[in-house]
Design a protein around this motif. Structure first.
Motif, PDB file in Angstrom:
ATOM      1  N   THR A 185     -33.929  60.798  31.991  1.00  0.00           N
ATOM      2  CA  THR A 185     -33.831  60.308  30.619  1.00  0.00           C
ATOM      3  C   THR A 185     -33.871  61.495  29.671  1.00  0.00           C
ATOM      4  O   THR A 185     -34.795  62.312  29.718  1.00  0.00           O
ATOM      5  CB  THR A 185     -34.994  59.351  30.312  1.00  0.00           C
ATOM      6  N   ALA A 186     -32.850  61.599  28.793  1.00  0.00           N
ATOM      7  CA  ALA A 186     -32.747  62.730  27.872  1.00  0.00           C
ATOM      8  C   ALA A 186     -33.923  62.754  26.911  1.00  0.00           C
ATOM      9  O   ALA A 186     -34.334  61.725  26.375  1.00  0.00           O
ATOM     10  CB  ALA A 186     -31.429  62.669  27.116  1.00  0.00           C
ATOM     11  N   ILE A 187     -34.444  63.963  26.688  1.00  0.00           N
ATOM     12  CA  ILE A 187     -35.655  64.170  25.883  1.00  0.00           C
ATOM     13  C   ILE A 187     -35.426  65.311  24.902  1.00  0.00           C
ATOM     14  O   ILE A 187     -34.747  66.295  25.219  1.00  0.00           O
ATOM     15  CB  ILE A 187     -36.851  64.529  26.787  1.00  0.00           C
ATOM     16  N   VAL A 188     -36.023  65.199  23.718  1.00  0.00           N
ATOM     17  CA  VAL A 188     -36.227  66.337  22.825  1.00  0.00           C
ATOM     18  C   VAL A 188     -37.729  66.529  22.662  1.00  0.00           C
ATOM     19  O   VAL A 188     -38.458  65.564  22.396  1.00  0.00           O
ATOM     20  CB  VAL A 188     -35.570  66.117  21.453  1.00  0.00           C
ATOM     21  N   TRP A 189     -38.174  67.767  22.875  1.00  0.00           N
ATOM     22  CA  TRP A 189     -39.575  68.117  22.610  1.00  0.00           C
ATOM     23  C   TRP A 189     -39.638  68.932  21.320  1.00  0.00           C
ATOM     24  O   TRP A 189     -38.907  69.920  21.165  1.00  0.00           O
ATOM     25  CB  TRP A 189     -40.147  68.949  23.742  1.00  0.00           C
ATOM     26  N   LYS A 190     -40.501  68.536  20.395  1.00  0.00           N
ATOM     27  CA  LYS A 190     -40.762  69.321  19.191  1.00  0.00           C
ATOM     28  C   LYS A 190     -42.220  69.744  19.232  1.00  0.00           C
ATOM     29  O   LYS A 190     -43.121  68.907  19.196  1.00  0.00           O
ATOM     30  CB  LYS A 190     -40.484  68.505  17.924  1.00  0.00           C
ATOM     31  N   ASN A 191     -42.435  71.049  19.347  1.00  0.00           N
ATOM     32  CA  ASN A 191     -43.790  71.587  19.474  1.00  0.00           C
ATOM     33  C   ASN A 191     -44.561  70.869  20.578  1.00  0.00           C
ATOM     34  O   ASN A 191     -45.753  70.577  20.445  1.00  0.00           O
ATOM     35  CB  ASN A 191     -44.532  71.496  18.144  1.00  0.00           C
ATOM     36  N   GLY A 192     -43.848  70.560  21.656  1.00  0.00           N
ATOM     37  CA  GLY A 192     -44.472  69.952  22.825  1.00  0.00           C
ATOM     38  C   GLY A 192     -44.546  68.440  22.805  1.00  0.00           C
ATOM     39  O   GLY A 192     -44.898  67.827  23.820  1.00  0.00           O
ATOM     40  N   VAL A 193     -44.218  67.802  21.666  1.00  0.00           N
ATOM     41  CA  VAL A 193     -44.259  66.338  21.558  1.00  0.00           C
ATOM     42  C   VAL A 193     -42.879  65.789  21.876  1.00  0.00           C
ATOM     43  O   VAL A 193     -41.881  66.188  21.258  1.00  0.00           O
ATOM     44  CB  VAL A 193     -44.709  65.898  20.156  1.00  0.00           C
ATOM     45  N   GLU A 194     -42.790  64.862  22.822  1.00  0.00           N
ATOM     46  CA  GLU A 194     -41.488  64.400  23.294  1.00  0.00           C
ATOM     47  C   GLU A 194     -40.984  63.184  22.521  1.00  0.00           C
ATOM     48  O   GLU A 194     -41.740  62.339  22.065  1.00  0.00           O
ATOM     49  CB  GLU A 194     -41.543  64.057  24.779  1.00  0.00           C
ATOM     50  N   THR A 195     -39.658  63.143  22.379  1.00  0.00           N
ATOM     51  CA  THR A 195     -38.945  61.980  21.854  1.00  0.00           C
ATOM     52  C   THR A 195     -37.847  61.627  22.835  1.00  0.00           C
ATOM     53  O   THR A 195     -37.048  62.493  23.226  1.00  0.00           O
ATOM     54  CB  THR A 195     -38.322  62.281  20.474  1.00  0.00           C
ATOM     55  N   VAL A 196     -37.806  60.369  23.253  1.00  0.00           N
ATOM     56  CA  VAL A 196     -36.748  59.907  24.151  1.00  0.00           C
ATOM     57  C   VAL A 196     -35.474  59.697  23.340  1.00  0.00           C
ATOM     58  O   VAL A 196     -35.491  59.035  22.293  1.00  0.00           O
ATOM     59  CB  VAL A 196     -37.165  58.603  24.851  1.00  0.00           C
ATOM     60  N   LEU A 197     -34.367  60.271  23.807  1.00  0.00           N
ATOM     61  CA  LEU A 197     -33.098  60.095  23.122  1.00  0.00           C
ATOM     62  C   LEU A 197     -32.503  58.731  23.464  1.00  0.00           C
ATOM     63  O   LEU A 197     -32.466  58.320  24.618  1.00  0.00           O
ATOM     64  CB  LEU A 197     -32.131  61.211  23.503  1.00  0.00           C
ATOM     65  N   THR A 198     -32.017  58.065  22.441  1.00  0.00           N
ATOM     66  CA  THR A 198     -31.461  56.728  22.597  1.00  0.00           C
ATOM     67  C   THR A 198     -30.234  56.760  23.498  1.00  0.00           C
ATOM     68  O   THR A 198     -29.372  57.636  23.372  1.00  0.00           O
ATOM     69  CB  THR A 198     -31.067  56.153  21.225  1.00  0.00           C
ATOM     70  N   SER A 199     -30.149  55.803  24.403  1.00  0.00           N
ATOM     71  CA  SER A 199     -29.012  55.697  25.313  1.00  0.00           C
ATOM     72  C   SER A 199     -28.167  54.492  24.942  1.00  0.00           C
ATOM     73  O   SER A 199     -28.693  53.424  24.595  1.00  0.00           O
ATOM     74  CB  SER A 199     -29.483  55.563  26.760  1.00  0.00           C
ATOM     75  N   GLU A 200     -26.850  54.665  25.017  1.00  0.00           N
ATOM     76  CA  GLU A 200     -25.951  53.537  24.737  1.00  0.00           C
ATOM     77  C   GLU A 200     -25.979  52.502  25.853  1.00  0.00           C
ATOM     78  O   GLU A 200     -25.702  51.339  25.630  1.00  0.00           O
ATOM     79  CB  GLU A 200     -24.527  54.044  24.567  1.00  0.00           C
TER      80      GLU A 200
END
Length: 350
Positions: A185-200
């Motif tokens: 599952t694609a992730i973005v981490w900002k300063n170590g805090v993760e956000t799951v990228l929305t999938s179509e």
């Protein structure tokens, strides 16, 4: 620049790459030389032929490391007139050491007790940030990791990969994937805090490959896929847009933001003939194809666009490292440099 067979090896590879237009503090570039990094086929210290981490300046190679069983350079950046290159050295025990070369002088950042890989780097206010992965634990699973000035910061305690890094306003962003509910599952981490990228499509796994951040948006490239299809994706502020046709087996490898335009490079993979067609999208629209190419890196400078990766040789038989160049207005790409038997993972222009 892994883990499964045939065409899926390359669809899972990261490229990565010296991606987008970093802030003035990150990269201070001027002039006009090509810097490419990857590996050269040559002899190591044991007199065995192997791939060796290398940098090419205007097409002329310099081997960075020949003291290990093999080595590779994966990303390059500039800061205060210094050149930084990151990669790995493979050891005879099967592990790999994280390496950074500053002006071609190497430094080991890990001890070789387990395998690591490097995917990207940037320098911000004198701090060196490297994204990559550590392979640790009884299952030797990859763990997404950032190294800041050589100190490891693990982004997850579960199977994951960090494929690119970007620093904006002193915030550190990384992107890649994490296993969630047995699915990448694609992730973005900002300063170590993760956000799951929305999938179509929830039935497809998602993998992020590159990231760029400015005051208005977070841009991420990647792809959604299963064993039968793969769709190149550009996320803007976590809103996904499909770049490729539904019937293409495609992926997006890297991006560059130039003024207000977003350029993405990737490829379509012919899963039957194991062939590639390079793709360049501008603001979500396909604007150029390059036959026999798998571009992994992109940069725009002095009204020219440069992309680097692998492409077929003149006989259409074997892969070779290549750098393509085009004027920004006509997108008529030519292979500026060709590196037979060698691999090119990233390009910058100084």
């Amino acid at each position: 620049m892994k883990k499964i067979i045939a065409f899926l090896i390359l669809t899972q590879s990261i490229i990565s790459c010296s991606n987008s237009d970093d802030s003035a503090d990150d990269n201070q570039i001027s002039g006009g030389k090509y810097y490419a990094v990857g590996s050269t086929y040559g002899k190591n210290k044991d007199n065995n032929f192997t791939q060796l981490a290398s940098v090419w300046i205007d097409g002329v190679p310099t081997i960075l490391s020949n003291t290990a069983s093999s080595s590779v350079a994966n990303a390059v950046t500039f800061y205060n007139n210094d050149t930084y290159i990151v990669g790995t050295e493979s050891l005879n025990n099967g592990n790999a050491i994280l390496k950074i070369w500053k002006n071609n002088t190497g430094e080991s950042l890990t001890d070789g007790n387990h395998t690591v890989e490097a995917t990207d780097l940037t320098v911000n206010e004198g701090n060196v940030y490297i994204s990559g992965n550590e392979f640790i634990g009884t299952l030797n699973s990859s763990i997404a990791t950032i190294w800041k000035n050589g100190q490891a910061i693990r982004l997850s305690d579960k199977t994951s990969e960090a494929n690119a890094i970007y620093v904006y306003n002193n915030d550190v962003y990384a992107t890649g994937y994490k296993i969630i509910d047995d699915k990448k599952t694609a992730i973005v981490w900002k300063n170590g805090v993760e956000t799951v990228l929305t999938s179509e499509q929830d039935d497809l796994e998602s993998i992020a490959t590159d990231i760029y951040v400015d005051a208005n948006a977070i841009y991420v490239t990647g792809y959604l896929r299963n064993s039968f299809k793969s769709k190149a994706i550009l996320w803007k502020n976590n809103s996904p847009a499909t770049l490729s046709d539904e019937n293409d087996f495609s992926q997006a490898n890297a991006l560059f933001v130039h003024n207000t335009d977003v350029y993405v490079v990737g490829c379509h993979i012919d899963t039957h003939q194991y062939d590639f067609v390079g793709k360049i999208w501008k603001n979500g629209t396909l604007v150029k194809e390059i036959n026999g190419a798998n571009p992994k890196s992109i940069i725009i400078k002095n009204n020219k666009i440069y992309t680097a990766g692998s492409g077929l040789d003149e006989k259409g038989m074997n892969d070779e490292g290549k750098i393509w160049e085009s004027n920004l207005n006509n997108l008529d790409f030519i292979a500026k440099y060709k590196f037979p038997n060698n691999k090119v993972n990233a390009v910058l222009v100084k």
